[in-house]
Design an enzyme around this catalytic site. Structure first.
Site, PDB file in Angstrom:
ATOM      1  N   SER A  16       0.928  -1.276   0.009  1.00  0.00           N
ATOM      2  CA  SER A  16      -0.216   0.190  -0.122  1.00  0.00           C
ATOM      3  C   SER A  16       0.888   1.072   0.074  1.00  0.00           C
ATOM      4  O   SER A  16       1.816   1.183   0.756  1.00  0.00           O
ATOM      5  CB  SER A  16      -0.914   0.004   1.275  1.00  0.00           C
ATOM      6  OG  SER A  16      -1.498  -1.220   1.396  1.00  0.00           O
ATOM      7  N   ARG A  82       8.402  -1.650   3.561  1.00  0.00           N
ATOM      8  CA  ARG A  82       9.276  -1.419   2.931  1.00  0.00           C
ATOM      9  C   ARG A  82      10.046  -0.175   2.863  1.00  0.00           C
ATOM     10  O   ARG A  82       9.137   1.010   2.774  1.00  0.00           O
ATOM     11  CB  ARG A  82       8.847  -1.599   1.323  1.00  0.00           C
ATOM     12  CG  ARG A  82      10.068  -1.613   0.683  1.00  0.00           C
ATOM     13  CD  ARG A  82       9.865  -2.220  -0.917  1.00  0.00           C
ATOM     14  NE  ARG A  82       9.044  -1.813  -1.961  1.00  0.00           N
ATOM     15  CZ  ARG A  82       8.867  -2.130  -3.086  1.00  0.00           C
ATOM     16  NH1 ARG A  82       9.862  -2.859  -3.690  1.00  0.00           N
ATOM     17  NH2 ARG A  82       8.125  -1.389  -3.928  1.00  0.00           N
ATOM     18  N   VAL A 187      10.142  -6.298 -12.504  1.00  0.00           N
ATOM     19  CA  VAL A 187      10.456  -5.109 -13.659  1.00  0.00           C
ATOM     20  C   VAL A 187      11.940  -4.687 -13.515  1.00  0.00           C
ATOM     21  O   VAL A 187      12.460  -4.496 -14.310  1.00  0.00           O
ATOM     22  CB  VAL A 187       9.297  -3.899 -12.811  1.00  0.00           C
ATOM     23  CG1 VAL A 187       9.459  -2.820 -13.702  1.00  0.00           C
ATOM     24  CG2 VAL A 187       7.822  -4.469 -13.279  1.00  0.00           C
ATOM     25  N   ASP A 188      12.440  -4.461 -12.207  1.00  0.00           N
ATOM     26  CA  ASP A 188      13.912  -3.896 -11.888  1.00  0.00           C
ATOM     27  C   ASP A 188      14.905  -5.037 -12.295  1.00  0.00           C
ATOM     28  O   ASP A 188      15.976  -4.579 -12.939  1.00  0.00           O
ATOM     29  CB  ASP A 188      13.855  -3.410 -10.536  1.00  0.00           C
ATOM     30  CG  ASP A 188      13.409  -1.853 -10.428  1.00  0.00           C
ATOM     31  OD1 ASP A 188      13.433  -1.359 -11.362  1.00  0.00           O
ATOM     32  OD2 ASP A 188      12.724  -1.898  -9.431  1.00  0.00           O
ATOM     33  N   ARG A 232      -6.342  -6.166 -14.240  1.00  0.00           N
ATOM     34  CA  ARG A 232      -7.640  -6.892 -14.686  1.00  0.00           C
ATOM     35  C   ARG A 232      -7.603  -8.090 -15.186  1.00  0.00           C
ATOM     36  O   ARG A 232      -8.657  -8.712 -15.431  1.00  0.00           O
ATOM     37  CB  ARG A 232      -8.398  -5.800 -15.762  1.00  0.00           C
ATOM     38  CG  ARG A 232      -8.697  -4.363 -15.295  1.00  0.00           C
ATOM     39  CD  ARG A 232      -9.347  -3.412 -16.181  1.00  0.00           C
ATOM     40  NE  ARG A 232      -7.896  -3.234 -17.310  1.00  0.00           N
ATOM     41  CZ  ARG A 232      -7.834  -2.087 -17.888  1.00  0.00           C
ATOM     42  NH1 ARG A 232      -8.667  -1.291 -17.874  1.00  0.00           N
ATOM     43  NH2 ARG A 232      -6.555  -2.080 -18.682  1.00  0.00           N
ATOM     44  N   LEU A 255      -1.232  -6.312  -5.714  1.00  0.00           N
ATOM     45  CA  LEU A 255      -1.347  -4.721  -6.013  1.00  0.00           C
ATOM     46  C   LEU A 255      -2.812  -4.304  -5.484  1.00  0.00           C
ATOM     47  O   LEU A 255      -3.050  -2.960  -5.316  1.00  0.00           O
ATOM     48  CB  LEU A 255      -0.878  -4.296  -7.318  1.00  0.00           C
ATOM     49  CG  LEU A 255       0.271  -4.774  -7.810  1.00  0.00           C
ATOM     50  CD1 LEU A 255       0.454  -4.790  -9.313  1.00  0.00           C
ATOM     51  CD2 LEU A 255       1.197  -3.826  -7.188  1.00  0.00           C
ATOM     52  N   ASP A 386       2.619 -44.456  -2.141  1.00  0.00           N
ATOM     53  CA  ASP A 386       3.648 -45.014  -0.988  1.00  0.00           C
ATOM     54  C   ASP A 386       3.983 -43.775  -0.120  1.00  0.00           C
ATOM     55  O   ASP A 386       3.391 -42.614  -0.254  1.00  0.00           O
ATOM     56  CB  ASP A 386       4.947 -45.606  -1.525  1.00  0.00           C
ATOM     57  CG  ASP A 386       5.999 -44.554  -2.500  1.00  0.00           C
ATOM     58  OD1 ASP A 386       5.661 -43.521  -2.393  1.00  0.00           O
ATOM     59  OD2 ASP A 386       6.886 -45.114  -3.131  1.00  0.00           O
TER      60      ASP A 386
END
Lengths: 430, 430, 430
Positions: A16, A82, A187-188, A232, A255, A386
């Site tokens: 968030s 973070r 992304v990075d 979406r 997200l 088994d």
């Protein structure tokens, strides 16, 4: 090596923004702090890095302190903010240290489970973050290791470090035993690898995900996949989770609250079993009739007709003349069954009983009536169980039990989905 | 870690035999030395190893010296001869040393950018080659590190070494900071792994290519894929490059001038954008009409008809009854857009302007009119751009700018392909 | 590094329970000890771990000693019993040591080639097993290194160890040069990675198999894939082997004598060549006519008709109008040839002759007449062979020669399959 954290599994890593433009800059934090049940993640990440504009991050720290101090006791998720960090930028690391210090020495501290460190490099860089957390703990009068540390793996260097975790975690000169989540950041990572795709879509990075899951397994940590941008496309998100789970990466970034719900549910077994039919390389789900006893295929990719001396089956660009036995065998080979939670519990109980009676391996049978292009085909599959099969089957049950123990706020949702009796048996088995 | 070499990207690694049978044994070298523009590679490799018969290699060294001394000043490519070497054969290594010495102490030396060392083993073997280059530099009165060193990764041992490069490169006891290219050699790697395919075709080796790109990324080097043998199959060569680029391996070996042209162009963005439609797992390019405004699909894999209450779409073995909204959504999900260089520059400029105005994320929209089986469908896709998206999108622009800086002989070709105005904006953005 | 063991290749790793319920608890061992020819594996593993119930394992050791002492001299396979072991359980390791001691100091010892250690962890764990084998050898008066050691790689930690084998194997403080096979164990690996698939099917684990083959290649060991549970699915077993071979993993576990036969044959080249046609992403085998000169496609996935000015080809959802040349090119691109053992020997001999005559590279041509939807198409493919192509092509021949040398009991089967003359030439070439 023993696991040091409360959770053995993390399904959802929900970020968030810590401060947004407008009257109430803590709006998104407040909204997230109120989530409960399937809407609430396993790990909630007030994100003072990429999700928050650089100019808002001072205010973001204040918002984290306010919101977590006020709501932290009631939030069902673990809380891991973070902070900013970069392996190649000392000034960013210094800012990250300040953010940790402020939060560690605040009224929010008792509800903070750990911190998430992005953009880490090699293990020496992980040690720097660990040491600064140790200093912050010391200043706040907290024991070393109070806060867990999770990292975002978004560079080649960090990926290489995953191979050395197991040996480094227990060195006396660091407190890296606080490590908790290994989270991929595709992304990075794509930027760091200088990769290009024609459409700009992210590469799949299967090797990165394998190496993250393997590093987590070797060091008793938890692997989490990175964000799925197309919020979406829930079907794509689910497919990604199925692919991740086959690698041992059972958690994923979320997200949005919708992604949280999907990611909380997906790794748990389905409430009802499902038959799949393989057609042209795809696995197509068959539709049960009202009784639930007959499963039908309703598409155009298969044609089946009766002939004078048997059946004609057209599928995959080829035509087969088959008698009843050959038809049954051909269709059986093309089908697979996805067991429900109840099915898994049944099989485990059956094996446990057989083992108690001195049997090392038993055959489990699964039969069904299929309706293909209007023709009825009876099939039956069996599989030897088994000890090793049994052990491998327990992962979804271990996950279920971990969720049940750690998330009483989800008990109603589990009972709604599976029925109270199945939930009860699933918490006992194994 | 800072990059030590002039080029940050290498698209093409073109090998030429150093001596061939016939009157003029330097024929191939002379021909290659005259290449300019898109016909000239980024790195030219006079190949005194596998491309040249063992008995011709003495003469090959003399040819390298002659041709490079004469033409080196004008060759637009960097020049990196390949010498002989083998991790398991001291006599081969001694020959490689002699070849390096002769070239380093010759009139060609000022135009030699480095040497390519094949068949390396673990890092101790890389250090041996580095040390012999240092001795050759010393004998020739050149500073240590004058010549770059590139290696061919064609053994399991060399692949394993890729994980340790970052830590080894800066040790004071070697000069491995001279490392430049990490080049995969799949033919000999296949032999070293003792792999077999039914037709004798090379395996794809995705893990090797991942590990090479990752090693390059972690140590600021450049990853290059190995030779593509089927020199008439340009479509296959292009598909291989697309796959490589998604791994961060932006360069590839070229065996012929046609492969050089293809490999110089492929990693650069296209001159015009392209719409793709996903059909049965393939991405099919749609054909723009003369106006360029309408994109049509002209194959048989999709059928779309209007019905009384909407549309009937047949695709992938299934029939869907859809209203206009559902049709638009279904088609939108199946399409993707490949942006042109101009599109990428537009998006980056738009994001830069938004960022300057204080916005952290903006939505970029892309709309199109499609004609599918004669039916017109309007679609629109949007994507959120934030700092990370922007950063990831810069790789093709960084590549473009590196090419533009380093290769003035390709300016005309770039202007022809993109138009001078787009080229100009692409050199300014970012 | 030199290979220390008799076999350079192992195709088959066949496990037998050491003790089963009933009158004759050694029944399965006795049956396996009598296998000869293609029914007999390269490595036979009396399995005192997972294949044998825990309560029967004491008796299992006694059975191994009896059966191997009696039949060992005549068994064509190498004999490597599997004992119990676990990286996380000292009591299991102590039991494994006892099992090794009893067998090492028994009349069976002269016929025991080594032991298989399951569930290993990192290299320190491998060293523990090695040391206990050294102690057992010492007690039995046998030189250190008498017994080979093979490990089952079935944990993330063991997978990580594969990268360090090459450097560890020759340390003076251990006897790990006794290492022989690296065997994947995907069932327990899946458990260790906590991976889940919807149907409970095992994940493919391509990265694990790559890393095992790479570790074997770097340290001159032999990579073997794990068990294929669905013992009736011989087609799936064969597909798995083809995939493994392309990774350099030429051996596979066998659970039944039928799997042994299939796995002994599969890595050897076929007796007759085969033309493949690519249709919708699949490689479809063409059917030779009685003469063996014309290869026909008999499915529905391709339609080819003659038109006034050429041909109409429908394939992959698209329709092409082609003249004779374009048709030939299109079809040529879609075909591939699987060479027989005889074809490979021919090509190698041809290249050897050319090399002796001073040629470094030659073109090899392969032509065929195809019949597609009733239309005849003549195609021809050529491929350049140089030293590297030749070297890569020798792997199946090296394998063939290793089998021929080590397995005289399979000479009749090889002669039946290929003809005595081809077998003879294949043992001479290279």
């Amino acid at each position: 090596m023993t696991r040091r954290h409360d959770r053995a599994f993390v399904r959802t890593f929900f970020t968030s923004p810590t401060a947004v433009e407008g009257d109430n800059s803590a709006k998104m934090l407040n909204r997230a702090a109120e989530l409960r049940g399937m809407q609430a993640p396993d790990v909630w990440v007030p994100d003072n890095e990429d999700a928050t504009a650089p100019g808002m991050r001072e205010e973001g720290v204040a918002n984290i302190i306010d919101v977590v101090a006020k709501h932290g006791a009631d939030v069902p998720a673990e809380i891991h903010p973070r902070v900013v960090w970069h392996r190649d930028n000392a000034s960013t690391r210094a800012s990250g240290f300040e953010q940790i210090r402020r939060i560690a020495d605040s009224p929010a501290a008792p509800y903070i489970d750990g911190f998430v460190i992005p953009e880490v490099g090699g293990l020496d860089d992980w040690k720097k973050a660990d040491e600064l957390m140790t200093l912050a703990e010391s200043e706040a009068g907290l024991p070393t290791g109070t806060f867990a540390m999770s990292v975002i793996v978004e560079s080649a260097t960090a990926e290489l470090a995953l191979a050395d975790l197991r040996e480094t975690l227990h060195q006396p000169s660091n407190a890296l035993e606080r490590l908790f989540l290994l989270v991929d950041g595709e992304v990075d990572y794509t930027k760091d690898q200088r990769a290009i795709t024609p459409t700009g879509a992210l590469p799949e990075w299967p090797e990165l995900r394998h190496n993250t899951a393997r590093g987590a397994s070797a060091a008793n940590l938890i692997a989490v996949d990175g964000p799925y941008d197309d919020i979406r496309d829930m079907e794509g998100y689910r497919e990604r989770m199925v692919d991740n789970q086959a690698r041992g990466q059972l958690g994923i970034w979320a997200l949005t609250p919708s992604q949280v719900v999907a990611a909380n549910k997906e790794p748990l077994p389905p409430a009802t079993g499902e038959w799949l039919l393989e057609l042209d390389g795809d696995s197509v789900s068959l539709t049960p009739d009202e009784s639930g006893d007959v499963y039908a295929y309703e598409g155009d990719r298969l044609s089946l007709t009766t002939t004078d001396d048997g059946y004609q089956l057209q599928v995959g660009g080829e035509t087969h003349q088959l008698d009843a036995t050959a038809l049954r065998e051909t269709i059986t080979e093309r089908t697979a069954y996805v067991p429900s939670l109840s099915d898994i519990v049944d099989s485990m109980e059956e094996f446990e009983a057989a083992k108690a009676a001195g049997q090392g391996a038993i055959s489990m049978e699964r039969a069904a009536t299929l309706e293909l292009d209007g023709v009825t085909v009876e099939i039956s599959k069996d599989r030897m169980w088994d000890e090793a099969t049994y052990q491998a089957a327990t992962t979804p049950i271990d996950l279920f039990q971990d969720v049940h123990d750690a998330r009483p706020d989800q008990h109603d949702a589990l009972a709604d989905r599976y029925g109270a009796e199945v939930v009860d048996r699933a918490t006992q088995v194994g």
